[in-house]
Design an enzyme around this catalytic site. Structure first.
Site, mmCIF file in Angstrom:
data_model
loop_
_atom_site.group_PDB
_atom_site.id
_atom_site.type_symbol
_atom_site.label_atom_id
_atom_site.label_comp_id
_atom_site.label_asym_id
_atom_site.label_seq_id
_atom_site.Cartn_x
_atom_site.Cartn_y
_atom_site.Cartn_z
ATOM 1 N N LYS A 268 0.879 -7.204 -5.071
ATOM 2 C CA LYS A 268 1.285 -6.238 -6.603
ATOM 3 C C LYS A 268 1.526 -7.273 -7.499
ATOM 4 C CE LYS A 268 4.657 -3.124 -3.924
ATOM 5 N NZ LYS A 268 4.181 -2.070 -4.516
ATOM 6 N N ARG A 342 3.489 4.339 5.099
ATOM 7 C CA ARG A 342 3.004 5.357 5.802
ATOM 8 C C ARG A 342 2.554 4.733 7.050
ATOM 9 N NH1 ARG A 342 -0.887 6.831 1.032
ATOM 10 N NH2 ARG A 342 0.649 5.736 0.095
HETATM 11 N N1 BES Z 1 7.128 0.382 -1.697
HETATM 12 C C1 BES Z 1 6.118 0.902 -2.579
HETATM 13 C C2 BES Z 1 6.482 1.932 -3.474
HETATM 14 C C3 BES Z 1 7.491 1.937 -4.524
HETATM 15 C C4 BES Z 1 7.289 1.644 -5.876
HETATM 16 C C5 BES Z 1 8.820 1.853 -4.179
HETATM 17 C C6 BES Z 1 8.165 1.421 -6.722
HETATM 18 C C7 BES Z 1 9.933 1.753 -5.108
HETATM 19 C C8 BES Z 1 9.313 1.502 -6.290
HETATM 20 C C9 BES Z 1 5.048 1.377 -2.031
HETATM 21 O O1 BES Z 1 4.756 0.617 -0.510
HETATM 22 C C10 BES Z 1 3.822 1.247 -2.538
HETATM 23 O O2 BES Z 1 3.344 0.119 -2.839
HETATM 24 N N2 BES Z 1 2.986 2.292 -2.762
HETATM 25 C C11 BES Z 1 1.613 2.176 -3.719
HETATM 26 C C12 BES Z 1 0.863 3.058 -3.077
HETATM 27 C C13 BES Z 1 -0.560 2.919 -3.556
HETATM 28 C C14 BES Z 1 -0.912 1.620 -3.117
HETATM 29 C C15 BES Z 1 -1.493 4.032 -2.604
HETATM 30 C C16 BES Z 1 2.304 2.558 -4.841
HETATM 31 O O3 BES Z 1 3.114 3.474 -5.104
HETATM 32 O O4 BES Z 1 1.299 2.109 -6.092
HETATM 33 MN MN MN Z 2 3.513 -1.227 -0.814
#
Ligand code: BES
Ligand code: MN
Ligand code: ZN
Length: 491
Positions: A268, A342
Site C-alpha cells: 500500500k 477474502r
Molecule cells: N483492508 C483493506 C480494505 C480497507 C481499505 C479497509 C480502507 C479499511 C479502509 C483490504 O484488505 C484491501 O486492501 N482491499 C483492497 C482490495 C483491492 C486490492 C482489490 C482495496 O480496497 O483497495
Molecule cells: Mn488489503
C-alpha cells in the site's frame, strides 16, 4: 466504565444534571422542577439559545443557581418518534456535556420505559482508550464516573439494565481490541486476549500454525507467510440454548482479523497506512459480540470464529501470481496480495460451515476501500444469498442505528473471478469491486444462508458521534446482538 444507578424521579439538590427534553411535548416533571429550583434559569437559557428539544441539539447552562454546577439538556425530537435509539443518542450527548463532572444525574422521567437506554447511551459515549497516555493533564481527563438515572419506572429500568450493560461491556471489549496498535496486538496476543474471556462461560479453542497446516488452510496461511508473527484461528462457543449444538444448531459469526495490512508485496502507499491497524475490526466485533451474548446469558447457541494474521512484505511473503489451495479444496490465483481479507475468510467460513452446520453465517470484514466510495461512512455494505436473513439484518441495523445498505449480487459479477490458471483469482477490475469481493467469499459458504457485512467505512470514525467518541466504533455488534435477540433466542 461509568457506574450506573437508577433512582426514583426526585430532583437532586445540587451537582450536575442532564435533562432529556422532548420537542414540543411540554416539560417533564423533573425539568419543570429544575426550572423552579433555579428561578427559571432553564426556561431562560432554552429561550436564549432557541433550544426546543430538537433531535441532535443540546443546551448547556453553567452555574444556573440552586447549587447546581451545570445543567445540560439534550433534545429527544418529537415524542411520536421516540425510540430507544433516540434516547441513547440524546443521553450520549449529555454524557459528553457532563464529562467534566465526576458525578452526575440524568433526568429520564420523560422517556417512559426507556430509561435504561439513557444509561446505555451515556456509557457508550464515555468510552476512553488512554492506556498509553502517561502525561495527560488533569484538566484534559474526563471525570464522569458515577451516573444516576432518575426515572419514573425504576423497576423496568433496573430489570433491563444488566443485559444492556453486558452489551456495553462487549462494545468496550471490541473498541479496546480495535484501538490497540499492531505492535501490541499481533495474532498470538489477540488469541491470548480472547482466551481471557473464558470466564464468561465461552468455550475457546485456539488453532496455531501447525494445526492450520494440518487442516489445510492454504489460503489463510498464504497471507500469513510473510509475517514474523504466526497466525491463529480462534473459535468461541456459547451454548446458551440449554441444548447441545447437535440438538439446536448454532448461529455463526465470522470475523476478518488482519492485525496489520501493509498490502504485502502488493504494498500500500504510505499515506494513511496506519489505519490498517484496525483491519481486524471484523474479528474484534465478533469477539465483543460473543462476550455480549455470554455476558447477558443469551438463550441461543452461537459460535464466533476469527482468522488472525498479519499481512507483511518480506522474503517469505506470498507473491502476486502464486496459486494456493484453500481448505475447501478450491485453488486460488493470488494476483494482488492486498486482497487478503477474502483469503482469510475463505478458509474460516469453510471451516465454520463444515464443523458447525450453522443456521446461518454472518461475516464482518473491513474488506474493501470501494465500499467507502459507494456508501461513505453512514451505512455498511450488506451482501447476502438469503432475502429473509438480509431483511432481518437491515431491520436490526435501523433499530440500533448501525445502518446497512443491501448491495446487489449476481452471476455476471461472479464470472469476473475466473482465473487463467486456477479455480478463481482473488481480484477483479475496480468496477463493482466490493461486490466481486463478496462473490469471492460466497464461493466458500457452501450454499448456507449467509450475509457479509463490509464494515470498511464504519468500523472507525474520525469524529465523535452521539454514542461513540472518535476511533473504534464496534459497528455491527449491537445490530447482530439485536438480530439474535429478536429472532433466534428462546423467549
Ligand atoms: N483492508 C483493506 C480494505 C480497507 C481499505 C479497509 C480502507 C479499511 C479502509 C483490504 O484488505 C484491501 O486492501 N482491499 C483492497 C482490495 C483491492 C486490492 C482489490 C482495496 O480496497 O483497495
Ligand atoms: Mn488489503
Ligand atoms: Zn485488509
Amino acid at each position: 466504565m461509568i457506574d450506573v444507578t437508577f433512582t426514583d424521579a426526585a430532583l437532586p439538590q445540587s451537582g450536575a444534571l442532564g435533562l432529556l427534553v422532548g420537542e414540543g411535548s411540554g416539560a417533564s416533571g423533573l425539568w419543570h422542577a429544575a426550572d423552579e429550583a433555579t428561578g427559571g434559569a432553564v426556561t431562560r437559557a432554552f429561550a436564549a439559545s432557541e433550544f426546543t428539544g430538537k433531535e441532535g441539539t443540546t443546551c448547556t447552562i453553567l452555574a444556573p443557581g440552586a447549587g447546581f454546577s451545570r445543567i445540560v439538556a439534550a433534545g429527544l425530537g418529537k415524542e411520536a418518534d421516540l425510540t430507544p435509539r433516540r434516547v441513547e443518542e440524546a443521553a450520549g450527548a449529555l454524557a459528553a456535556g457532563l464529562a467534566r463532572e465526576a458525578v452526575a444525574a440524568i433526568a429520564a422521567d420523560g422517556v417512559g420505559a426507556h430509561a435504561a437506554h439513557a444509561a446505555l447511551g451515556a456509557v457508550l459515549r464515555s468510552y476512553r482508550f488512554d492506556i498509553y497516555r502517561t502525561r495527560q493533564k488533569p484538566e484534559d481527563k474526563p471525570k464522569l464516573a458515577l451516573l444516576t438515572v432518575l426515572t419514573g419506572d425504576r423497576g423496568t429500568a433496573e430489570a433491563a439494565w444488566p443485559a444492556l450493560q453486558a452489551i456495553a461491556r462487549g462494545v468496550f471489549v471490541t473498541r479496546d481490541l480495535v484501538s490497540e496498535p499492531a505492535n501490541i496486538l499481533n495474532p498470538p496476543e489477540f488469541a491470548t486476549r480472547i482466551e481471557k474471556l473464558a470466564g464468561l462461560g465461552l468455550k475457546i479453542e485456539v488453532f496455531g500454525q501447525a494445526e492450520l497446516e494440518t487442516l489445510g488452510f492454504g489460503s489463510l496461511l498464504g497471507v500469513s507467510q510473510g509475517s514474523a508473527q504466526p497466525p491463529r484461528m480462534v473459535v468461541m462457543q456459547w451454548q446458551g440454548a440449554g441444548k447441545s449444538f447437535a440438538e439446536d444448531r448454532p448461529v455463526a459469526f465470522i470475523g476478518k482479523g488482519v492485525t496489520f495490512d501493509t498490502g504485502g508485496i502488493s504494498i500500500k502507499p504510505a499515506g494513511g497506512m496506519e489505519d490498517m491497524k484496525w483491519d481486524m475490526a471484523g474479528a474484534g466485533t465478533v469477539v465483543g459480540l460473543m462476550a455480549a451474548l455470554a455476558g447477558r446469558r443469551a438463550k441461543v447457541n452461537a459460535v464466533g470464529l476469527v482468522g488472525l494474521v498479519e499481512n507483511m512484505p518480506s522474503a517469505t511473503a506470498q507473491r502476486p501470481g502464486d496459486v494456493v489451495r484453500s481448505y475447501s479444496g478450491q485453488t486460488i490465483e493470488v494476483l494482488n496480495t492486498d486482497a487478503e481479507g477474502r483469503l482469510v475468510l475463505a478458509d474460516v467460513l469453510w471451516y465454520a460451515q463444515q464443523t458447525f452446520d450453522p443456521r446461518f453465517m454472518v461475516d464482518l470484514a473491513t474488506l474493501t476501500g470501494a465500499i467507502i466510495v459507494a456508501l461513505g461512512h453512514e451505512h455498511a455494505g450488506l451482501f447476502s444469498n438469503d432475502d429473509d436473513l438480509a431483511t432481518k439484518l437491515a431491520a436490526a441495523g435501523t433499530a440500533t442505528g448501525e445502518k446497512l445498505w443491501r448491495m446487489p449480487m449476481g452471476r455476471d459479477y461472479d464470472k469476473q473471478l475466473k482465473s487463467d490458471i486456477a479455480d478463481m483469482k482473488n481480484i477483479t477490475g475496480r468496477p463493482g469491486s466490493s461486490i466481486t469481493a463478496a462473490h469471492f467469499i460466497a464461493r466458500f459458504v457452501n450454499e448456507k444462508p449467509w450475509a457479509h457485512l463490509d464494515i470498511a467505512g464504519t468500523a472507525w470514525a474520525t469524529k465523535d458521534s452521539a454514542v461513540a467518541p472518535k476511533g473504534a466504533t464496534a459497528f455491527g455488534l449491537r445490530l447482530l446482538d439485536r438480530l439474535v435477540a429478536e429472532h433466534f433466542e428462546a423467549k
